[in-house]
Motif scaffolding. Sequence first.
Motif, mmCIF file in Angstrom:
data_model
loop_
_atom_site.group_PDB
_atom_site.id
_atom_site.type_symbol
_atom_site.label_atom_id
_atom_site.label_comp_id
_atom_site.label_asym_id
_atom_site.label_seq_id
_atom_site.Cartn_x
_atom_site.Cartn_y
_atom_site.Cartn_z
ATOM 1 N N LYS A 209 3.237 -3.655 -5.057
ATOM 2 C CA LYS A 209 3.262 -2.431 -5.864
ATOM 3 C C LYS A 209 2.472 -1.302 -5.210
ATOM 4 C CE LYS A 209 2.302 -0.780 -10.550
ATOM 5 N NZ LYS A 209 1.776 -1.152 -11.905
ATOM 6 N N GLN A 210 1.316 -1.629 -4.621
ATOM 7 C CA GLN A 210 0.501 -0.603 -3.979
ATOM 8 C C GLN A 210 1.248 0.075 -2.837
ATOM 9 O OE1 GLN A 210 -3.202 -2.838 -3.122
ATOM 10 N NE2 GLN A 210 -4.273 -1.125 -4.069
ATOM 11 N N GLU A 211 1.918 -0.723 -2.012
ATOM 12 C CA GLU A 211 2.658 -0.162 -0.885
ATOM 13 C C GLU A 211 3.837 0.681 -1.351
ATOM 14 O OE1 GLU A 211 2.862 -2.603 2.958
ATOM 15 O OE2 GLU A 211 2.683 -4.148 1.417
ATOM 16 N N ARG A 212 4.543 0.227 -2.390
ATOM 17 C CA ARG A 212 5.665 1.008 -2.914
ATOM 18 C C ARG A 212 5.191 2.346 -3.445
ATOM 19 N NH1 ARG A 212 7.504 -4.063 -4.799
ATOM 20 N NH2 ARG A 212 6.543 -3.716 -6.838
ATOM 21 N N GLN A 213 4.091 2.349 -4.197
ATOM 22 C CA GLN A 213 3.568 3.598 -4.738
ATOM 23 C C GLN A 213 3.096 4.526 -3.623
ATOM 24 O OE1 GLN A 213 3.567 4.652 -8.028
ATOM 25 N NE2 GLN A 213 2.973 6.576 -7.032
ATOM 26 N N ASN A 214 2.462 3.937 -2.597
ATOM 27 C CA ASN A 214 2.001 4.737 -1.470
ATOM 28 C C ASN A 214 3.172 5.375 -0.737
ATOM 29 O OD1 ASN A 214 1.206 4.448 1.807
ATOM 30 N ND2 ASN A 214 -0.287 5.491 0.518
ATOM 31 N N LYS A 215 4.257 4.635 -0.563
ATOM 32 C CA LYS A 215 5.444 5.180 0.099
ATOM 33 C C LYS A 215 6.011 6.351 -0.687
ATOM 34 C CE LYS A 215 7.372 1.623 3.080
ATOM 35 N NZ LYS A 215 8.624 0.928 3.457
ATOM 36 N N LEU A 216 6.050 6.214 -2.007
ATOM 37 C CA LEU A 216 6.552 7.302 -2.855
ATOM 38 C C LEU A 216 5.658 8.525 -2.742
ATOM 39 C CD1 LEU A 216 8.479 8.388 -5.010
ATOM 40 C CD2 LEU A 216 7.033 7.294 -6.751
ATOM 41 N N ASP A 217 4.348 8.316 -2.775
ATOM 42 C CA ASP A 217 3.406 9.441 -2.659
ATOM 43 C C ASP A 217 3.574 10.152 -1.316
ATOM 44 O OD1 ASP A 217 2.417 8.775 -5.131
ATOM 45 O OD2 ASP A 217 0.684 7.670 -4.360
ATOM 46 N N ILE A 218 3.710 9.374 -0.235
ATOM 47 C CA ILE A 218 3.865 9.958 1.091
ATOM 48 C C ILE A 218 5.165 10.750 1.178
ATOM 49 C CG2 ILE A 218 4.248 9.429 3.532
ATOM 50 C CD1 ILE A 218 1.347 9.229 2.650
ATOM 51 N N ALA A 219 6.235 10.221 0.588
ATOM 52 C CA ALA A 219 7.522 10.915 0.610
ATOM 53 C C ALA A 219 7.418 12.273 -0.078
ATOM 54 C CB ALA A 219 8.596 10.057 -0.060
#
Length: 313
Positions: A209-219
């Motif tokens: 979940k942390q990595e998915r949220q981080n990817k969304l934030d970076i996008a």
Amino acid sequence: MMKEKNFVSVVVYVHNAENRIEKFLDSLIQLLEDNFEHAEIICVNDFSLDNSVEKIKSAGQRAQDINITVVNLSYFHGLEIAMNAGMDISIGDYVFEFDNTVIDYDISEVMKVYRRALEGFDIVSASADKKAKLSSRLFYYVYEKFAINPTGHMQTESFRILSRRVLNRIAHMNKTIPYRKAVYAYSGLKADHIVYTPVPISINTEIDKQERQNKLDIAIETLLLFTNVGYKVSMFMFAVMLIMMVAVIVYTFIAYAVSSPVPGWTSSILFMSVAFLGLFIILSIVIKYLQLLLELVFKRQQYSFESIEKIKK
């Protein structure tokens, strides 16, 4: 077999990868020891909560000539910042970046990328010959369509190699920009891309979940920093509000002419229409100013060039 003289650094992102990191490192160590006289591996442990570090140490015990360094981050930073931490301590003439430890390729593809770099390319990336996820395709479509400065076609990559010249050049750019691929593209140096045929894998490749949220934030941050999509949206809303305002004004005058509205209704509606239009005009101006400020703060480099040639008479 003659080994390569160039010093090669390999930076690997690790986050809760205990089920695959050891096999990944074993393959990578063998490849490096077979092909390079000098090499190092830097594993950036992004606050893993499993046994990833123990697996890294176990693989390191089997290495003969490869120096392995583990950078343990004190809390979860996300892919981009974590990889910057590893890149900052790398010393290689060429630096490989592995954003994940999933090997869906023959390990020999790594040497193909390296040899391509020796042909004069400062940035060489590799990706699987398969359809990307819908979310990735949507992100790259929006990015390329609204990019402030065109950088060419971008896509999902498995790994890449960078020359030391790339790292030296981006050191003069603002490294607080969160998306490395955009920074590399803006460097202006020669780049190439290799597509490989993926091989079947049997391990779990899902990210947490942390990595998915981080990817969304970076996008989201990338689209705001490197594209004018925010300004385009505000201008679209301004055009919609302008059309609605004209329609409301026409309706107000018609209603006033053919009926007897409540006293003050006509002026109130006209005032609200003009006020909302003015609000969107102000928002559009503010967004444009913010875009200009981001250009000044985050993009120090005013120009980019691929190479310099000196010609003697």
